[in-house]
Design an enzyme around this catalytic site. Structure first.
Site: not given
Ligand SMILES: *Cc1c(COP(=O)(O)O)cnc(C)c1O
Length: 420
Positions: A273-274, A312, A316, A342-343, A371
């Site tokens: 899941e990249p 970001r 973070y 305005c922050e 993101y």
């Molecule tokens: C956010 C997320 C990702 C992707 O994360 P990356 O750091 O962007 O690769 C994959 N799987 C799940 C369940 C997520 O919540």
């Protein structure tokens, strides 16, 4: 590697001058490189070619339809976390057999929609959710394929806001109690157990946490097997980091070389899941300098993009390289690059050395493809900014700039206020 570079002192995306696009669409805007997106996808997908796998792009990183379509065209699937992302993925033509659905708070409607769409599987994050999916599936006279998202207690050594696999995390089910949950799942008529899912965090810069998490999950898979629960899909989530400043994350190949030996002899389909690694360095945010300001303690460069466009840095304290779009020989200065919101927390960079800026200069905020737009808001009633995709020597607006009319769409003044 990416396709944003200087040609004759002017920043280009592939073969198109960034300043030329700014002239055409105005500022601020997001800009993506097709070639970079495609080559990043090929790097991840290719690294795991030795095993059956699905590269399910994490839609939340950047959910523009054109980008979803691009990855689908290269054979990608989608990792979704909401009904809205399901809608986008289907609209972009992602095959339903390559869509996986995660998230701690899926509601009944979202579950029903995903079942009707016949997605590959749900990554289930709690016992209550499991029972709701079971119920919705039975009402539809079908069975939901599921993996449980387990929490393997691995510290990914990244920012706490993007660590997801620790004991205190809201995500997933404790790996030590997972067996009990699986036994329950196996008894539910509306549920078909098919896999195990884990995702330990984002922006990881070391392979070791991936290896340790996979090893723990495989122990669980073996235990499940002993109990007659066969696992066909092993989902290792996303999380591979990218260089923002001077990080040296492993390449997809290095990650595959570290993880694949653990899977030897196992008859499973790996799901990846990249998110960030595919899109992060394929995009930039282009902004214009409005004013420069000499403060008592600091010098400010006020630009036309802010935390509503890229949150970001504020959220973070993330580092994004900032560079002038046109090379200059002006002397460097240490400045805060701040937005118009305005922050006080509205900054893109703090205490950053930049060649001194003048109103009208264009700046590129690098590594903003992940993101970035996806976390944008309309705070301060700022219309969403455009997104542009470059391919070779051409550029395409893949999201138009919003208008003021878009800002108030759906709002209504009730009758009792109309005559006031
Ligand atoms: C956010 C997320 C990702 C992707 O994360 P990356 O750091 O962007 O690769 C994959 N799987 C799940 C369940 C997520 O919540």
């Amino acid at each position: 590697m990416h396709e944003f570079r200087d040609i004759d002192g002017k920043l280009h995306c592939e073969k198109v001058s960034v300043a030329k696009i700014a002239k055409a669409v105005g500022t601020p805007f997001y800009l993506y490189s097709h070639h970079t997106l495609a080559s990043h996808f090929a790097a991840v997908d290719g690294a795991f070619a030795a095993v059956p796998h699905i590269t399910a792009y994490a839609v939340k990183a950047n959910s523009n339809l054109a980008i979803l379509r691009l990855f689908a065209g290269l054979g990608g699937g989608a990792d979704i976390v909401s009904g809205g992302e399901l809608f986008r993925a289907l609209k972009a033509g992602v095959p339903r057999s390559k869509i996986v659905f995660a998230g701690v708070g899926k509601n009944r409607e979202e579950i029903a929609e995903a079942l009707r769409a016949k997605i590959l599987l749900f990554n289930v994050e709690s016992a209550q959710e499991l029972r709701v999916i079971d119920d919705v599936a039975r009402k539809q006279k079908t069975r939901a394929r599921i993996s449980l998202r387990v929490n393997p207690h691995i510290d990914p050594k990244t920012h706490p806001y993007i660590s997801t696999g620790l004991k205190k995390s809201k995500f997933g089910i404790d790996i030590d109690t997972a067996l009990e949950h699986y036994k329950l799942a196996a008894t539910l008529k509306g549920i078909e157990v098919v896999g195990v899912h884990h995702h330990i965090g984002s922006q990881l810069t070391d392979v070791q946490p991936f290896v340790e998490a996979m090893a723990r999950v495989l122990e669980l898979v073996d235990r499940l097997n002993d109990h007659g629960i066969a696992i066909r899909y092993l989902d290792m989530g996303g999380g591979l980091g990218i260089p923002y400043q001077n990080e040296e994350p492993p390449s997809p190949r290095e990650m595959a070389d570290a993880v694949l030996p653990l899977l030897r002899g196992r008859n499973v389909t790996l799901i990846l899941e990249p998110g960030r690694v595919l899109v992060g360095n394929a995009g930039i945010l282009v902004t214009k300098v409005l004013y420069t300001k000499e403060g008592e303690a600091k010098n400010f460069v006020v630009v036309d993009a802010g935390m509503s466009d890229l949150i970001r840095p504020s959220l973070y304290e993330a580092y994004h390289e900032i560079r002038p779009v046109a090379r200059t020989s002006r002397p460097p200065r240490v400045v805060d690059v701040v937005g118009p919101i305005c922050e006080s927390g509205d900054f893109l960079a703090q205490n950053r050395e930049l060649p001194s800026c003048e109103p009208g200069d264009l700046l590129a905020v690098m590594s903003a493809g992940a993101y970035g737009f996806a976390m944008a808001s309309r705070y301060n009633s700022r219309p969403f900014i455009p997104e542009v995709l470059v391919k070779g020597n051409r550029f395409f607006v893949i999201r138009a700039r919003e208008t003021y009319r878009d800002l108030v769409r759906g709002e209504a003044i009730p009758p009792f206020l109309k005559n006031a």
